[in-house]
Design a protein around this motif. Sequence first.
Motif, PDB file in Angstrom:
ATOM      1  N   VAL A   1     -31.107 -28.084 -27.475  1.00 19.45           N
ATOM      2  CA  VAL A   1     -29.691 -28.240 -27.122  1.00 19.45           C
ATOM      3  C   VAL A   1     -29.408 -29.679 -26.730  1.00 19.45           C
ATOM      4  CG1 VAL A   1     -27.937 -27.629 -25.405  1.00 19.45           C
ATOM      5  CG2 VAL A   1     -29.340 -25.838 -26.449  1.00 19.45           C
ATOM      6  N   ARG A   2     -30.274 -30.256 -25.903  1.00 15.66           N
ATOM      7  CA  ARG A   2     -30.053 -31.639 -25.447  1.00 15.66           C
ATOM      8  C   ARG A   2     -30.175 -32.639 -26.598  1.00 15.66           C
ATOM      9  NH1 ARG A   2     -32.471 -29.424 -20.683  1.00 15.66           N
ATOM     10  NH2 ARG A   2     -34.573 -29.742 -21.504  1.00 15.66           N
ATOM     11  N   ARG A   3     -30.891 -32.249 -27.673  1.00 13.53           N
ATOM     12  CA  ARG A   3     -30.969 -33.124 -28.856  1.00 13.53           C
ATOM     13  C   ARG A   3     -29.827 -32.856 -29.835  1.00 13.53           C
ATOM     14  NH1 ARG A   3     -36.516 -31.513 -28.507  1.00 13.53           N
ATOM     15  NH2 ARG A   3     -36.160 -30.070 -30.268  1.00 13.53           N
ATOM     16  N   ASP A   4     -28.882 -32.002 -29.432  1.00 16.11           N
ATOM     17  CA  ASP A   4     -27.725 -31.631 -30.259  1.00 16.11           C
ATOM     18  C   ASP A   4     -28.139 -30.976 -31.563  1.00 16.11           C
ATOM     19  OD1 ASP A   4     -25.789 -32.558 -28.421  1.00 16.11           O
ATOM     20  OD2 ASP A   4     -26.114 -34.622 -29.106  1.00 16.11           O
ATOM     21  N   GLU A   5     -29.232 -30.193 -31.516  1.00 11.79           N
ATOM     22  CA  GLU A   5     -29.694 -29.478 -32.700  1.00 11.79           C
ATOM     23  C   GLU A   5     -29.171 -28.042 -32.732  1.00 11.79           C
ATOM     24  OE1 GLU A   5     -33.996 -31.875 -32.798  1.00 11.79           O
ATOM     25  OE2 GLU A   5     -33.925 -29.702 -32.456  1.00 11.79           O
ATOM     26  N   VAL A   6     -28.404 -27.639 -31.695  1.00  7.94           N
ATOM     27  CA  VAL A   6     -27.906 -26.260 -31.588  1.00  7.94           C
ATOM     28  C   VAL A   6     -26.444 -26.312 -31.165  1.00  7.94           C
ATOM     29  CG1 VAL A   6     -28.132 -24.083 -30.321  1.00  7.94           C
ATOM     30  CG2 VAL A   6     -30.182 -25.394 -30.944  1.00  7.94           C
ATOM     31  N   ASP A   7     -25.618 -25.491 -31.812  1.00  7.22           N
ATOM     32  CA  ASP A   7     -24.226 -25.390 -31.361  1.00  7.22           C
ATOM     33  C   ASP A   7     -23.858 -23.978 -30.896  1.00  7.22           C
ATOM     34  OD1 ASP A   7     -24.086 -24.063 -33.761  1.00  7.22           O
ATOM     35  OD2 ASP A   7     -22.712 -25.458 -34.730  1.00  7.22           O
ATOM     36  N   VAL A   8     -24.757 -22.995 -31.086  1.00  8.21           N
ATOM     37  CA  VAL A   8     -24.524 -21.650 -30.581  1.00  8.21           C
ATOM     38  C   VAL A   8     -25.877 -20.953 -30.379  1.00  8.21           C
ATOM     39  CG1 VAL A   8     -24.315 -20.612 -32.881  1.00  8.21           C
ATOM     40  CG2 VAL A   8     -23.275 -19.462 -30.901  1.00  8.21           C
ATOM     41  N   ILE A   9     -25.977 -20.228 -29.267  1.00 12.37           N
ATOM     42  CA  ILE A   9     -27.185 -19.458 -28.968  1.00 12.37           C
ATOM     43  C   ILE A   9     -26.826 -17.978 -29.043  1.00 12.37           C
ATOM     44  CG2 ILE A   9     -28.959 -18.934 -27.244  1.00 12.37           C
ATOM     45  CD1 ILE A   9     -28.469 -21.731 -26.065  1.00 12.37           C
ATOM     46  N   ILE A  10     -27.586 -17.230 -29.838  1.00 10.60           N
ATOM     47  CA  ILE A  10     -27.345 -15.795 -29.991  1.00 10.60           C
ATOM     48  C   ILE A  10     -28.405 -15.040 -29.197  1.00 10.60           C
ATOM     49  CG2 ILE A  10     -27.104 -13.886 -31.615  1.00 10.60           C
ATOM     50  CD1 ILE A  10     -26.468 -15.962 -33.773  1.00 10.60           C
ATOM     51  N   VAL A  11     -27.969 -14.181 -28.260  1.00 12.93           N
ATOM     52  CA  VAL A  11     -28.875 -13.392 -27.425  1.00 12.93           C
ATOM     53  C   VAL A  11     -28.447 -11.938 -27.484  1.00 12.93           C
ATOM     54  CG1 VAL A  11     -29.430 -15.300 -25.866  1.00 12.93           C
ATOM     55  CG2 VAL A  11     -27.476 -13.823 -25.363  1.00 12.93           C
ATOM     56  N   TYR A  12     -29.366 -11.061 -27.094  1.00  8.82           N
ATOM     57  CA  TYR A  12     -29.028  -9.638 -27.083  1.00  8.82           C
ATOM     58  C   TYR A  12     -27.968  -9.375 -26.025  1.00  8.82           C
ATOM     59  CZ  TYR A  12     -29.526  -4.585 -26.888  1.00  8.82           C
ATOM     60  OH  TYR A  12     -29.267  -3.239 -26.921  1.00  8.82           O
ATOM     61  N   MET A  13     -28.175  -9.904 -24.824  1.00 14.41           N
ATOM     62  CA  MET A  13     -27.202  -9.840 -23.745  1.00 14.41           C
ATOM     63  C   MET A  13     -27.439 -11.044 -22.847  1.00 14.41           C
ATOM     64  SD  MET A  13     -28.822  -6.585 -21.661  1.00 14.41           S
ATOM     65  CE  MET A  13     -27.610  -6.696 -20.347  1.00 14.41           C
ATOM     66  N   LEU A  14     -26.420 -11.424 -22.080  1.00 11.36           N
ATOM     67  CA  LEU A  14     -26.505 -12.659 -21.318  1.00 11.36           C
ATOM     68  C   LEU A  14     -27.667 -12.642 -20.330  1.00 11.36           C
ATOM     69  CD1 LEU A  14     -25.047 -15.355 -21.056  1.00 11.36           C
ATOM     70  CD2 LEU A  14     -23.734 -14.373 -19.155  1.00 11.36           C
ATOM     71  N   GLY A  15     -27.991 -11.452 -19.821  1.00 12.62           N
ATOM     72  CA  GLY A  15     -29.083 -11.340 -18.859  1.00 12.62           C
ATOM     73  C   GLY A  15     -30.440 -11.701 -19.427  1.00 12.62           C
ATOM     74  N   ARG A  16     -30.561 -11.703 -20.778  1.00 15.37           N
ATOM     75  CA  ARG A  16     -31.830 -12.118 -21.390  1.00 15.37           C
ATOM     76  C   ARG A  16     -31.995 -13.640 -21.343  1.00 15.37           C
ATOM     77  NH1 ARG A  16     -35.206  -8.943 -20.668  1.00 15.37           N
ATOM     78  NH2 ARG A  16     -33.708  -8.502 -19.022  1.00 15.37           N
ATOM     79  N   LEU A  17     -30.874 -14.377 -21.218  1.00 14.54           N
ATOM     80  CA  LEU A  17     -30.926 -15.834 -21.208  1.00 14.54           C
ATOM     81  C   LEU A  17     -31.151 -16.361 -19.791  1.00 14.54           C
ATOM     82  CD1 LEU A  17     -30.673 -18.317 -23.042  1.00 14.54           C
ATOM     83  CD2 LEU A  17     -28.196 -18.299 -22.597  1.00 14.54           C
ATOM     84  N   TRP A  18     -30.392 -15.865 -18.814  1.00 13.58           N
ATOM     85  CA  TRP A  18     -30.517 -16.309 -17.425  1.00 13.58           C
ATOM     86  C   TRP A  18     -30.508 -15.096 -16.503  1.00 13.58           C
ATOM     87  CZ3 TRP A  18     -25.678 -18.931 -19.373  1.00 13.58           C
ATOM     88  CH2 TRP A  18     -25.991 -20.120 -20.064  1.00 13.58           C
ATOM     89  N   ARG A  19     -31.350 -15.130 -15.455  1.00 13.81           N
ATOM     90  CA  ARG A  19     -31.294 -14.037 -14.488  1.00 13.81           C
ATOM     91  C   ARG A  19     -31.314 -14.539 -13.039  1.00 13.81           C
ATOM     92  NH1 ARG A  19     -32.534  -8.876 -16.537  1.00 13.81           N
ATOM     93  NH2 ARG A  19     -31.919  -8.103 -14.509  1.00 13.81           N
ATOM     94  N   ASN A  20     -31.335 -15.865 -12.834  1.00 12.18           N
ATOM     95  CA  ASN A  20     -31.202 -16.353 -11.459  1.00 12.18           C
ATOM     96  C   ASN A  20     -30.140 -17.435 -11.413  1.00 12.18           C
ATOM     97  OD1 ASN A  20     -32.492 -19.145 -11.516  1.00 12.18           O
ATOM     98  ND2 ASN A  20     -34.217 -17.917 -12.271  1.00 12.18           N
ATOM     99  N   ARG A  21     -29.573 -17.639 -10.248  1.00  9.66           N
ATOM    100  CA  ARG A  21     -28.387 -18.486 -10.097  1.00  9.66           C
ATOM    101  C   ARG A  21     -28.675 -19.949 -10.435  1.00  9.66           C
ATOM    102  NH1 ARG A  21     -28.194 -14.790  -5.825  1.00  9.66           N
ATOM    103  NH2 ARG A  21     -26.327 -13.454  -5.869  1.00  9.66           N
ATOM    104  N   ARG A  22     -29.814 -20.462  -9.954  1.00  8.77           N
ATOM    105  CA  ARG A  22     -30.107 -21.871 -10.189  1.00  8.77           C
ATOM    106  C   ARG A  22     -30.218 -22.164 -11.679  1.00  8.77           C
ATOM    107  NH1 ARG A  22     -34.242 -24.255 -11.844  1.00  8.77           N
ATOM    108  NH2 ARG A  22     -35.534 -22.396 -11.628  1.00  8.77           N
ATOM    109  N   GLU A  23     -30.986 -21.327 -12.390  1.00  7.74           N
ATOM    110  CA  GLU A  23     -31.194 -21.552 -13.813  1.00  7.74           C
ATOM    111  C   GLU A  23     -29.883 -21.373 -14.586  1.00  7.74           C
ATOM    112  OE1 GLU A  23     -35.193 -20.675 -16.071  1.00  7.74           O
ATOM    113  OE2 GLU A  23     -33.912 -18.898 -16.088  1.00  7.74           O
ATOM    114  N   ARG A  24     -29.076 -20.415 -14.148  1.00  3.12           N
ATOM    115  CA  ARG A  24     -27.802 -20.171 -14.835  1.00  3.12           C
ATOM    116  C   ARG A  24     -26.863 -21.366 -14.664  1.00  3.12           C
ATOM    117  NH1 ARG A  24     -26.937 -15.559 -12.942  1.00  3.12           N
ATOM    118  NH2 ARG A  24     -25.584 -16.064 -11.172  1.00  3.12           N
ATOM    119  N   ALA A  25     -26.775 -21.887 -13.446  1.00  2.00           N
ATOM    120  CA  ALA A  25     -25.885 -23.023 -13.199  1.00  2.00           C
ATOM    121  C   ALA A  25     -26.321 -24.242 -14.007  1.00  2.00           C
ATOM    122  CB  ALA A  25     -25.873 -23.353 -11.704  1.00  2.00           C
ATOM    123  N   GLU A  26     -27.624 -24.517 -14.030  1.00  2.00           N
ATOM    124  CA  GLU A  26     -28.125 -25.647 -14.804  1.00  2.00           C
ATOM    125  C   GLU A  26     -27.893 -25.436 -16.291  1.00  2.00           C
ATOM    126  OE1 GLU A  26     -32.200 -25.891 -13.721  1.00  2.00           O
ATOM    127  OE2 GLU A  26     -31.821 -26.796 -11.752  1.00  2.00           O
ATOM    128  N   GLY A  27     -28.117 -24.188 -16.766  1.00  2.00           N
ATOM    129  CA  GLY A  27     -27.945 -23.893 -18.189  1.00  2.00           C
ATOM    130  C   GLY A  27     -26.502 -24.019 -18.630  1.00  2.00           C
TER     131      GLY A  27
END
Length: 482
Positions: free
Chosen positions: A70-96
């Motif tokens: 993402v930081r290299r601008d190689e991605v413009d959309v992330i597909i996940v099953y549900m949002l909880g699979r990507l982030w499950r804690n507040r710190r990581e979610r805020a940074e993401g």
Amino acid sequence: MTLFCKGATYERISKADEGDEDGVIRQGEDTSELAARREIPIDSRRFRDNDKSATHGKHRPDYERLMAAVRRDEVDVIIVYMLGRLWRNRRERAEGIETLRKHGVSVLCVKGPELDLTTASGRLLAGLLGEVDTFEVEQMSEREQREMRQRVERGAVPTGPRCFGYTADGAEVIDAEAAEVRKMHEALAAGATLSGIASEMNKRGILNRNGRPWTHNAVRFLLLNERYAALRDYHGTTYPGTWPAIISEDVWRQAVAILTDDSRKTSPGPARKWLLSGIARCGVCDDGTTVTSAQRGPKSSAKTGPDRLYKCRGPVKHLARNAEPMDQLIASTEPGEPLGIVLRIIEQYGSQLLVDEERPDMDELMAKAGTLRARLKNMTDAFADDDDSDALEFKAAVRRVKARLADVEEKMTHPARAAVLGDLVGSDDAVAAWDALPLDRKRAVVDMLMTITIYPAGPGRRAFDPRSVKVEPKILGHGVAE
């Protein structure tokens, strides 16, 4: 026509049995289907973490690779099953969320909405959905903790890997292993080192619960484990358990006290090889600096090998003395030779060595013991002089008096001395008992009985002079030959 041209998929499952990837495979099938339906090219941008809990902060290598893309601008959309699979804690979610906002990346959920994180409403919705996910995880954790506390309070058998000494379910004792657990605690109390205990177990072919040889740390973990006393620690509070105990609580607490003593060396390392290593002091330093053992390079003879030396450990090597005659002076049991000082002390003072002189009620206990011994003698004399005495009544009375005497003598006994010296003092053959002790036990006996100071032998080669070794008793006030 899709607005995205650099899609990536991410799948994660928190818990999976060993080798089981069905969960993340199903997620991958669903995310791939969504990408195909929306005509989003994925190419090789597929990221997957199996059995990685985001809640507990486990390292997620593929998630980190995804965010790097993402930081290299190689991605413009992330597909996940549900949002909880990507982030499950507040710190990581805020940074993401902040990273995706900066690089204009959206999130598509198979089970959930499309989130445009370049907009305030998209970030708000991602935050709200994430908080719901966090709430569910924290609530589940609270339920599990409450259930765990209830199990502990009820004394339920702990779950997890099999504990040496118990069956797999932890409810029954394996007698042979339990006997080894008791021996290990007894050896520790008697002055054995952790490495020495492990070595003795391995020498006798006793393997740990995994069928492997014992190590220093494995022995330490076992001796500190409150489970063997049918106890369980939970958040700093100890609760009684309902499973059978292998040792008493007092024995376990004694082991904990020994192993957590700041003065005890607890770091793993090679066990001491010689009797006085780290015990005897340098008489020149005269500051409590101990001496250590070493080996001289050249061999004295083809049979004896290199001479062992006791050398000053200080920065200035004040002395280097041949170890053999010193070991003989302290602990000799050679036929035809004078007994070592250790054996002479044991034979001369016997059970007196076990008496705890610092007890405030020692005078009272000694008086009671004297009275009971006199009573036994009087009873024996009276029985011998009375032909009409009832033998059964006499034996019963003697048993009662002996039981009271044993109780008094137990109170008079210093627990640490009894543990270290008991095998020798209580033996009919102290020499044989001493020879049977492993080295670390012998060292504990020496260290408990005496302070040894070694002085230089003087210039030139000369015969060993016992007066160059000063021995001061630690327990008795009586003089001991030097």
